[in-house]
Design an enzyme around this catalytic site. Structure first.
Site, PDB file in Angstrom:
ATOM      1  N   ASN A   2      14.394  -8.354  -2.545  1.00 47.69           N
ATOM      2  CA  ASN A   2      14.326  -7.342  -1.491  1.00 47.69           C
ATOM      3  C   ASN A   2      13.017  -7.501  -0.731  1.00 47.69           C
ATOM      4  O   ASN A   2      11.944  -7.499  -1.319  1.00 47.69           O
ATOM      5  CB  ASN A   2      14.408  -5.944  -2.123  1.00 47.69           C
TER       6      ASN A   2
ATOM      7  N   CYS B 268      18.049  -4.169   1.140  1.00 53.80           N
ATOM      8  CA  CYS B 268      19.135  -4.091   0.160  1.00 53.80           C
ATOM      9  C   CYS B 268      20.488  -4.036   0.861  1.00 53.80           C
ATOM     10  O   CYS B 268      21.486  -4.537   0.343  1.00 53.80           O
ATOM     11  CB  CYS B 268      18.952  -2.865  -0.736  1.00 53.80           C
TER      12      CYS B 268
ATOM     13  N   HIS C  93      19.863   3.539  -0.779  1.00 56.40           N
ATOM     14  CA  HIS C  93      19.871   2.198  -1.383  1.00 56.40           C
ATOM     15  C   HIS C  93      21.304   1.671  -1.376  1.00 56.40           C
ATOM     16  O   HIS C  93      22.252   2.425  -1.547  1.00 56.40           O
ATOM     17  CB  HIS C  93      19.337   2.308  -2.808  1.00 56.40           C
TER      18      HIS C  93
ATOM     19  N   ASP D 225      22.612  -5.806  -7.558  1.00 56.72           N
ATOM     20  CA  ASP D 225      21.639  -4.806  -7.111  1.00 56.72           C
ATOM     21  C   ASP D 225      20.320  -5.524  -6.860  1.00 56.72           C
ATOM     22  O   ASP D 225      19.471  -5.639  -7.747  1.00 56.72           O
ATOM     23  CB  ASP D 225      21.481  -3.721  -8.181  1.00 56.72           C
TER      24      ASP D 225
END
Length: 1085
Positions: free
Chosen positions: A200, A205, A452, A469
């Site tokens: 990131n 994201c 997020h 993630d």
């Protein structure tokens, strides 16, 4: 639901999710690499989460006079927590709020704990308008608090009409879920799942989740690999090559992959990487860009083949034989979430038939106005179906974006041929079976203000799901990927099951945002094999070379503790650098020869290596240790002793370098004979000192290094004049002036040296620098811009190259000027005016650069508002070299005495609203504004009177009296409206209500005033509005009785509300899912 009552105004920074610091400025990461608590990996032990909701009521809020304010301590999961707020903002104009580990200072070394939590400011008037933000964090000693620096605008918080502060009381809530996790930091995504994540960059994201989804569509990945690129292309300048490189690394790397090359190929700067955008919008923009790049190549049309479907818009008359159709293509479908329980309900709504009748009849060419049916049917669906769920919608009543967190189900298999193919046109190809299987679920966790993104994907369409993630990839089960992303409410388990307490429910702010389905009949083609033969040879060579370099760096870093870096400066380095790269001190150590030597190697053995490297016998070498002085200069301090040279280099480094930064810095002294060949250096006693000499040429404005001398402390500079003249190439008896260069930070100190005073009395020591120059006659001094060493060094120290950009083109340099940091405001604008050929420098207005946003600051520099150029370039603790300029039509001092107001003029008979800029002296009145406006607008009749109103969110807050001064009127937050008597949809107006008058009588006057037809007016409803709630009225109600209170304000203000449809043209909201804080996604290259 997390809502915001007003949209942010010119909010440059996006939402920040950061540990609090006392200085926070500019864009910072909205989310960080986050720990996900629950997964199915065997090596991770996860206990049941413990949770709690804590409510903090803060009284006398406006009178809090501390910068930080803490709540009482509460315990969740056996840990002590508290809320930390900055009532006046943590160096921002927002309330700042964080969750804090209350006893962090008393916890043992190496402690950490993980929590998911939300923080909220409760709206005490309308609870659904409460502002709530959620996140998750691994707390530790370095980051013992975490939260939101810009939580909500202070202007909203302190406005009584908004409902967040009532009776000077603010209510804050925290919901905390604590999970205990073991072995987080040693988790290896590649080892556990076979896949790697994406790093990131700050707030990317949203991009990472989309890239992982596209990468795991193998047909798409294969097409990207087959896009033509060459070995001469650079990834930062080529989107195809950057994407190929990224996909290759995702396929073959063992660790997470960086995306900087790709974002640079987009033309993005650092600021773009810290701005969170909409994933759906990026998907469209990226696919359009790739579609364009694929034209004329072997993969042309791939985007259409994968993602393009078609639908038909139709209007069919009911009573006559007439039908109008229009075919349109789509790459994704936007489905309603609000009011729909699942995907099928959304498709039902998508193809819902609308009847056009009454006032809304359809004009059917030769048939005139006709009752008709209007709708959409699909002609064909694409092999890869992308469904964008409208989790964000524009609320016209509240004029802001809201997030829809309602429960919304989506199936593992989606049958779009259901119920006799009701979604499809009769002309659709019946041989195609539109049965789809779910491939990926993109999730948004958070509210309308930010959050997020992550993705659940099953790459091969097997039963195994994976969560991507950012850097972390974990195995997940189907329930986690589907049911837990439906949204809605979740009930937390009771902490005291023996008690009959009500279960605690909370809204799930994490829910599906985009779905990707693959058609069953196409899955073998789409989920194909992609291997090295699909990758261009030059790409494999380049990426394998990069991988080898990375491996070398990693090995180098891993073995660093076994080695010492030795940097050796020589006379040759000083000759090369002084007067070119540097002017102060002696050398830039980053540009000298560097050696990586094992710590156990004896220094004498290292000298042998240098003898071979430099061609200087060991007996001719003498090494000096460098030392940092108290005045921050860095000079050779003393020679190494024979005992020290017998030690290992690691031990010598530790002895010489208290900072333990793995570097040993040395100066190599070599004696030179008359023929310049190396000779042993002269013996050195305590009475001897080594001095370095720089020569300044005042006529040329040049400084250079000429050598060094070993002199006696008791000696005098005058005794060395002949040697110095020889070093400079002057006549032996040339008169010279000597100066000692003492320091250069924070200011230059260079003092004249008395030639007849001993070095000892002048406090000269080893490593000192003497600058000298010819003695100039007075006439020559006046001819030189910098006649002596101190003035030249002062100039060099303050010299600043400034890049000037037009404020209208803030990304492009217009020109550069060499200026001095101590130039005054007038000096700077005069030079700019001269450069652009402007006679009057006072018409130049400058604006400083925001180093964080890479944009101009919001406020320009006032006339003589700063003393020097240095102040113009400083931005908190950073210095810029960019200034923006604009040329005004009047001098800046005169402009600053004026007030500029944006006034919306409403004509009595025309619908168009025109914005006028009115510029008047600050002492002017509202009457002057109206008089000025009359000269700019066309009135409905010559004697028409205007009035100036303050309007906010379709409510009139004030009528300005003509005598009011304009200096304090704010046209940034409120709308200023000048009007003749006119009403458009949504525009408020005043109406006098008489005592005893019924609603029926009031309605007649309103209808006449607004000139609405009987048929249309019969559909209108009327309501008494108070506290934002409508109370619908009957024709017989006495309206006047409702308006009895006189002491109302803000949210308690009372209105007569008119509810009716808007038949006027309205702006189309192209992307309904874009959050309020977002800017459009742009790919520049």
């Amino acid at each position: 639901m997390t809502l915001m009552t007003t949209p942010p105004v010119d909010q440059e920074d996006d939402e920040m999710l950061v540990p609090h610091t006392d200085i926070v400025e500019g864009p910072q990461p909205m989310e960080v690499s986050q720990v996900e608590p629950a997964n199915t990996n065997e090596n991770q032990q996860v206990e049941e989460p413990q949770s709690m909701k804590f409510t903090w009521t803060i009284e006398n809020f406006s009178r809090l006079n501390t910068k930080k304010h803490y709540s009482d301590i509460f315990v969740v999961g056996g840990y002590k927590w508290r809320i930390l707020i900055f009532p006046k903002g943590n160096n921002v104009d927002h309330l700042s709020m964080y969750l804090d580990v209350a006893d962090s200072s008393a916890l043992p070394y190496g402690w950490s704990r993980y929590a998911q939590f939300s923080l909220a400011v409760v709206n005490q008037v309308h609870h659904e308008y409460s502002i709530r933000k959620d996140t998750q964090h691994q707390f530790n000693a370095r980051e013992s608090d975490w939260g939101f620096t810009p939580f909500m605008p202070l202007s909203d918080l302190y406005d009584p009409s908004k409902g967040y502060i009532v009776n000077d009381t603010v209510v804050v809530e925290a919901e905390v879920v604590v999970r205990k996790i073991l072995d987080y930091w040693s988790y290896d995504s590649k080892k556990e799942t076979g896949f790697v994540g994406l790093k990131n960059q700050g707030a990317t994201c949203y991009m990472n989740s989309l890239l992982q989804t596209l990468y795991h569509i193998p047909y798409f990945r294969k097409a990207v690999y087959h896009m033509p690129t060459t070995e001469n292309d650079m990834p930062i300048g080529s989107i195809p090559l950057a994407l190929q490189s990224l996909f290759y690394k995702l396929q073959y790397n063992d660790t997470s992959v960086a995306t900087k090359e790709l974002t640079k190929s987009f033309g993005w700067d650092t600021y773009d990487s810290f701005m969170q955008h909409d994933v759906q919008e990026l998907n469209r923009v990226l696919c359009e860009k790739l579609e364009d790049k694929m034209k004329g190549t072997v993969v042309e049309g791939t985007i259409q083949k994968l993602f393009e479907g078609h639908h038909m818009n139709y209007i069919e008359c009911i009573n006559v034989d007439y039908k109008s159709t229009r075919k349109e293509s789509f790459y994704d479908l936007q489905l309603d979430v609000k009011g729909c329980r699942d995907v099928y309900a959304s498709f039902d709504k998508y193809v819902e038939v609308e009847r056009l009748e009454g006032d809304n009849k359809y004009h059917a060419e030769e048939h005139g106005l006709q009752d008709a049916k209007k709708g959409v049917l699909f002609i064909d669906f694409p092999p890869v179906l992308q469904l964008q769920l409208k989790r964000f919608e524009y609320d016209f009543m509240r004029d802001t974006m809201v997030k829809i967190n309602d429960r919304y189900e989506f199936p593992l298999q989606l049958d779009l041929d259901r119920e006799d193919r009701k979604y499809l046109s009769p002309d659709a190809d019946t041989s195609v079976r539109n049965l789809y299987t779910l491939h990926s679920v993109l999730v948004h966790s958070g509210g309308v203000h930010g959050g997020h993104y992550y993705a659940f994907i099953r790459p091969t369409l097997s039963d195994q799901w994976y969560k991507f993630d950012d850097e972390r990839v974990t195995k997940e089960d189907m329930k986690r990927a589907l049911e837990e992303q439906y949204g809605g409410e979740e009930e937390l388990p009771q902490t005291n099951p023996g008690f009959n307490n009500t279960p605690f429910k909370f809204t799930k702010y994490s829910n599906a945002y985009m779905l990707v389905y693959i058609r069953e009949s196409d899955k073998d083609k789409i989920v194909c094999n992609v291997d090295e033969k699909d990758i261009a040879e030059h790409l494999k060579v380049r990426l394998k070379r990069e991988q080898e370099e990375e491996d070398d760096k990693r090995r180098y870093k891993a073995q660093a503790h076994l080695y010492t870096i030795i940097k050796v400066a020589r006379d040759e380095d000083l000759l090369e650098q002084i007067g070119k790269d540097i002017y102060f001190d002696l050398v830039d150590h980053d540009k000298v020869r560097s050696f990586r030597i094992q710590k156990q190697t004896p220094f004498n053995e290292f000298k042998e290596e240098l003898a071979k490297e430099f061609g200087i016998p060991v007996q001719y070498q003498r090494y000096w240790i460098w030392a940092k002085r108290q005045n921050h200069t860095y000079r050779p301090n003393r020679p190494l002793t024979p005992q020290e040279e017998a030690q290992p280099v690691g031990q010598l480094r530790d002895m010489s370098n208290k900072a333990h930064n793995a570097e040993l810095k040395l100066f190599l002294e070599v004696g030179r004979g008359p023929d310049l060949r190396p000779v042993p250096p002269p013996d050195k006693t305590r009475e001897d000192i080594m001095l370095f000499f720089k020569l300044y040429d005042a006529e040329k404005g040049e400084l250079r290094y000429v050598g060094r001398l070993l002199v006696k402390l008791s000696g005098k500079p005058i005794e060395n004049i002949t040697k110095l003249n020889q070093m400079a190439g002057f006549a032996p008896d040339e008169e010279i002036e000597l100066y000692e260069e003492i320091k250069f930070e924070p200011c230059v100190m260079c003092e004249h040296l008395d030639k007849r005073c001993s070095f000892r009395l002048s406090q000269i020591e080893d490593g000192d620098i003497i600058c000298f120059q010819k003695s100039l006659p007075i006439a020559s001094e006046e001819a030189c811009q910098y006649p002596d060493v101190p003035s030249f060094l002062e100039y060099v120290h303050n010299r600043q190259i400034v890049h000037f950009r037009s404020l209208e083109r803030p990304k492009e340099d217009d020109f550069c000027l060499e200026l001095s940091k101590i130039h005054t405001y007038d000096d700077v604008v005069e030079r700019v005016a001269h450069k652009i050929g402007l006679d009057d420098p006072s018409k130049i207005r400058l604006t400083s650069h925001n180093c964080y946003s890479q944009q101009p600051k919001s406020q320009p520099i006032k006339y003589r508002g700063v003393e020097t150029l240095s102040e113009m370039l400083i931005h908190y603790n950073q210095t810029s070299d960019i200034l923006y300029y604009e040329v005004l039509d009047i001098p800046l001092p005169e402009l600053q005495g004026l007030k500029n107001l944006k006034v919306a003029f409403h004509h009595a008979t025309k619908d168009e609203v025109v914005i006028h800029n009115i510029r008047l002296p600050k002492q002017s009145t509202v009457g002057d504004v109206i008089d000025e406006l009359k000269t700019k607008v066309e009135l409905s009749h010559p004697n028409a009177e205007l009035r100036l109103l303050e309007v906010f969110y379709h409510k009139i807050y004030k009528i300005f009296p003509p005598s009011e001064k304009i200096e304090n009127i704010n046209d940034q937050y409120w709308t200023l409206r000048a009007e003749e008597q006119v009403q458009n949809f949504g525009e408020p107006f005043f109406l006098v209500i008489h005592e005893g008058e019924t609603l029926a009588e009031v309605k007649l006057r309103i209808q006449k005033k607004l000139q609405v037809s009987d048929e249309e007016f019969s559909k209108w409803k009327f309501a008494f509005m108070s506290l934002g709630q409508p109370e619908y009225l009957q024709d017989s109600d006495i309206v006047f009785k409702r308006f009895q209170r006189r002491d109302v304000y803000g949210a308690w203000e009372q209105y007569l509300g008119l509810e009716h449809s808007d038949t006027s043209p309205r702006r189309t909201y192209v992307n309904q899912n874009r959050n309020t804080f977002e800017k459009p996604v742009k790919i520049y290259n």
